[in-house]
Design a protein around this motif. Structure first.
Motif, mmCIF file in Angstrom:
data_model
loop_
_atom_site.group_PDB
_atom_site.id
_atom_site.type_symbol
_atom_site.label_atom_id
_atom_site.label_comp_id
_atom_site.label_asym_id
_atom_site.label_seq_id
_atom_site.Cartn_x
_atom_site.Cartn_y
_atom_site.Cartn_z
ATOM 1 N N LEU A 57 0.862 -1.176 0.000
ATOM 2 C CA LEU A 57 0.000 0.000 0.000
ATOM 3 C C LEU A 57 0.899 1.227 0.000
ATOM 4 N N TRP A 58 0.740 2.057 -1.032
ATOM 5 C CA TRP A 58 1.475 3.305 -1.121
ATOM 6 C C TRP A 58 0.593 4.384 -0.495
ATOM 7 N N ALA A 59 0.899 4.731 0.729
ATOM 8 C CA ALA A 59 0.016 5.576 1.534
ATOM 9 C C ALA A 59 0.449 7.040 1.478
ATOM 10 N N GLY A 60 -0.373 7.865 0.821
ATOM 11 C CA GLY A 60 -0.101 9.296 0.777
ATOM 12 C C GLY A 60 -0.602 9.954 2.047
ATOM 13 N N LEU A 61 0.150 9.757 3.113
ATOM 14 C CA LEU A 61 -0.337 10.197 4.417
ATOM 15 C C LEU A 61 0.269 11.521 4.886
ATOM 16 N N VAL A 62 1.158 12.114 4.088
ATOM 17 C CA VAL A 62 1.741 13.414 4.442
ATOM 18 C C VAL A 62 1.098 14.486 3.556
ATOM 19 N N PRO A 63 0.206 15.315 4.095
ATOM 20 C CA PRO A 63 -0.447 16.345 3.275
ATOM 21 C C PRO A 63 0.577 17.340 2.736
ATOM 22 N N THR A 64 0.354 17.796 1.524
ATOM 23 C CA THR A 64 1.302 18.742 0.938
ATOM 24 C C THR A 64 1.279 20.086 1.649
ATOM 25 N N GLY A 65 0.204 20.352 2.380
ATOM 26 C CA GLY A 65 0.141 21.598 3.138
ATOM 27 C C GLY A 65 0.548 21.437 4.590
ATOM 28 N N SER A 66 1.165 20.309 4.924
ATOM 29 C CA SER A 66 1.508 20.021 6.314
ATOM 30 C C SER A 66 2.484 21.047 6.892
ATOM 31 N N THR A 67 2.219 21.431 8.132
ATOM 32 C CA THR A 67 3.151 22.276 8.885
ATOM 33 C C THR A 67 3.681 21.515 10.098
ATOM 34 N N ALA A 68 3.484 20.192 10.082
ATOM 35 C CA ALA A 68 3.900 19.366 11.224
ATOM 36 C C ALA A 68 5.401 19.448 11.435
ATOM 37 N N ARG A 69 5.779 19.467 12.680
ATOM 38 C CA ARG A 69 7.200 19.443 13.036
ATOM 39 C C ARG A 69 7.681 18.018 13.298
ATOM 40 N N HIS A 70 6.724 17.124 13.514
ATOM 41 C CA HIS A 70 7.095 15.738 13.797
ATOM 42 C C HIS A 70 6.220 14.818 12.947
ATOM 43 N N PRO A 71 6.798 13.783 12.337
ATOM 44 C CA PRO A 71 6.015 12.898 11.471
ATOM 45 C C PRO A 71 4.910 12.160 12.195
ATOM 46 N N ARG A 72 5.022 12.011 13.525
ATOM 47 C CA ARG A 72 4.005 11.302 14.286
ATOM 48 C C ARG A 72 2.635 11.957 14.141
ATOM 49 N N ASP A 73 2.599 13.245 13.855
ATOM 50 C CA ASP A 73 1.317 13.924 13.668
ATOM 51 C C ASP A 73 0.508 13.277 12.553
ATOM 52 N N HIS A 74 1.175 12.700 11.577
ATOM 53 C CA HIS A 74 0.495 12.042 10.468
ATOM 54 C C HIS A 74 0.534 10.518 10.581
ATOM 55 N N VAL A 75 1.576 9.994 11.183
ATOM 56 C CA VAL A 75 1.730 8.547 11.290
ATOM 57 C C VAL A 75 0.762 7.953 12.307
ATOM 58 N N ASP A 76 0.596 8.589 13.452
ATOM 59 C CA ASP A 76 -0.235 8.015 14.511
ATOM 60 C C ASP A 76 -1.677 7.773 14.081
ATOM 61 N N PRO A 77 -2.355 8.741 13.436
ATOM 62 C CA PRO A 77 -3.732 8.450 12.983
ATOM 63 C C PRO A 77 -3.796 7.302 11.972
ATOM 64 N N PHE A 78 -2.786 7.206 11.122
ATOM 65 C CA PHE A 78 -2.749 6.123 10.135
ATOM 66 C C PHE A 78 -2.583 4.776 10.835
ATOM 67 N N VAL A 79 -1.678 4.689 11.782
ATOM 68 C CA VAL A 79 -1.443 3.431 12.496
ATOM 69 C C VAL A 79 -2.670 3.037 13.322
ATOM 70 N N GLU A 80 -3.332 4.032 13.914
ATOM 71 C CA GLU A 80 -4.558 3.739 14.673
ATOM 72 C C GLU A 80 -5.617 3.113 13.774
ATOM 73 N N GLN A 81 -5.780 3.646 12.573
ATOM 74 C CA GLN A 81 -6.742 3.074 11.631
ATOM 75 C C GLN A 81 -6.306 1.673 11.206
ATOM 76 N N TRP A 82 -5.023 1.481 11.039
ATOM 77 C CA TRP A 82 -4.455 0.182 10.674
ATOM 78 C C TRP A 82 -4.862 -0.874 11.708
#
Length: 328
Positions: free
Chosen positions: A254-279
């Motif tokens: 699965l090629w997961a486009g989980l990093v929004p192009t408008g992201s201002t996150a300082r840490h990748p966990r901001d995007h990874v954690d919701p994805f892993v929770e859904q997983w």
């Protein structure tokens, strides 16, 4: 593992190619860069249509169409690709590892490309078959050429299909704008995808269908042997996750486009954690996260080069964060 979608901002092919190899070339999936800012012929449709074996296209005010003889814009598109391949050979000299190339997918191509009289190719089943066969042969030869230029590459072909949901739902307007074209039958759509993937399978090591639109037809992808799926995770509906889980459990990536192009996150966990929770919510084992390739969402070409680079680095960091989850 991390990769990118394909399109990037700017017009510096050499600089973009070197940046992509540096970012993804150590354990990720670097790719043949696409720079649509160069103009007509560097866009998704023109880049693919101008290469079609046995078919000619030109660019009209309404878009690309089939014609008796290729126009100046088609010649420019072929020149762009020759330049990109020359740069690829130079930048990836001695490279051994994964390498991705992108092509417009069959259904987005026939939904956008016009017949000589002006209507969309998708409205004519005979023309659809001709274009899809030409596309299959063209991409197979393209992959063979990439293999000759970079002998150590394990090549993935990405079929870009942003228009596929509209094709299946009958949402494509006629040229007049007063009606919509009939929806394409799901079996016919599957057969078209199967035709291109089977033809290219002799050259490519893997293939993935990328769709950054809502309503990604996950069941259709699962019907095509070995085809992987790339999508924007922010657009995935809850009901689609069961199909995605079945695809992953079948052994596909699965090629997961989980990093929004408008992201201002300082840490990748901001995007990874919701994805892993859904997983976990759909019952997928943490070990299967090894089959995830992290990418940005669509839209990098619309950013500044600096912002695109920042999102790329955040994508690599997100892939490392997912690997940490697997190793826990």
């Amino acid at each position: 593992m991390a990769s990118g979608v394909g399109s990037l901002p700017g017009t510096d092919v050499q600089g973009a190619a070197r940046a992509v190899r540096e970012l993804y070339g150590d354990g990720g999936v670097p790719y043949l860069v696409e720079l649509p800012a160069r103009g007509p012929g560097a866009d998704l449709i023109g880049r693919t249509a101008a290469q079609l074996t046995g078919l000619a296209v030109d660019l009209q005010p309404a878009g690309w169409r089939l014609t008796d003889g290729s126009g100046r814009d088609a010649s420019r598109a072929r020149a762009f690709l020759r330049e990109d391949l020359d740069v690829l050979a130079e930048v990836y000299d001695g490279y051994a590892g994964s390498l991705k190339v992108q092509s417009c997918g069959p259904w987005t191509l026939v939904a956008t490309l016009a017949l000589p009289r002006g209507e969309r190719v998708v409205s004519d089943p005979g023309a659809v078959r001709d274009v899809i066969q030409s596309l299959a042969d063209t991409v197979a030869e393209h992959v063979a050429q990439v293999r000759r230029l970079v002998p150590g590459a394990r090549v993935t072909v990405q079929w870009d299909e942003p228009g596929l949901p509209a094709v299946l739902a009958g949402r494509l307007p006629t040229v007049s704008g007063f009606g919509s074209l009939r929806a394409v039958d799901g079996n016919f759509a599957r057969d078209g995808l199967t035709r291109v993937t089977e033809t290219v399978a002799g050259q490519a090591d893997s293939q993935v269908m990328h769709c950054c639109a809502a309503d990604v037809p996950v069941p259709l992808v699962r019907q095509v042997d070995g085809l992987e799926l790339a999508l924007d995770t922010s657009l995935v509906r809850t009901a689609q996750w069961d199909g995605i889980a079945e695809l992953v459990e079948s052994g596909r990536r699965l090629w997961a486009g989980l990093v929004p192009t408008g992201s201002t996150a300082r840490h990748p966990r901001d995007h990874v954690d919701p994805f892993v929770e859904q997983w976990h919510r759909v019952g997928l084992e943490p070990a299967l996260l090894e089959q995830v390739v992290v990418t940005p969402a669509c839209g990098l070409a619309g950013l500044s080069p600096a912002d695109a680079s920042r999102i790329g680095r955040l994508t690599v960091d997100a892939a490392h964060a997912i690997r940490d989850v697997v190793e826990q």
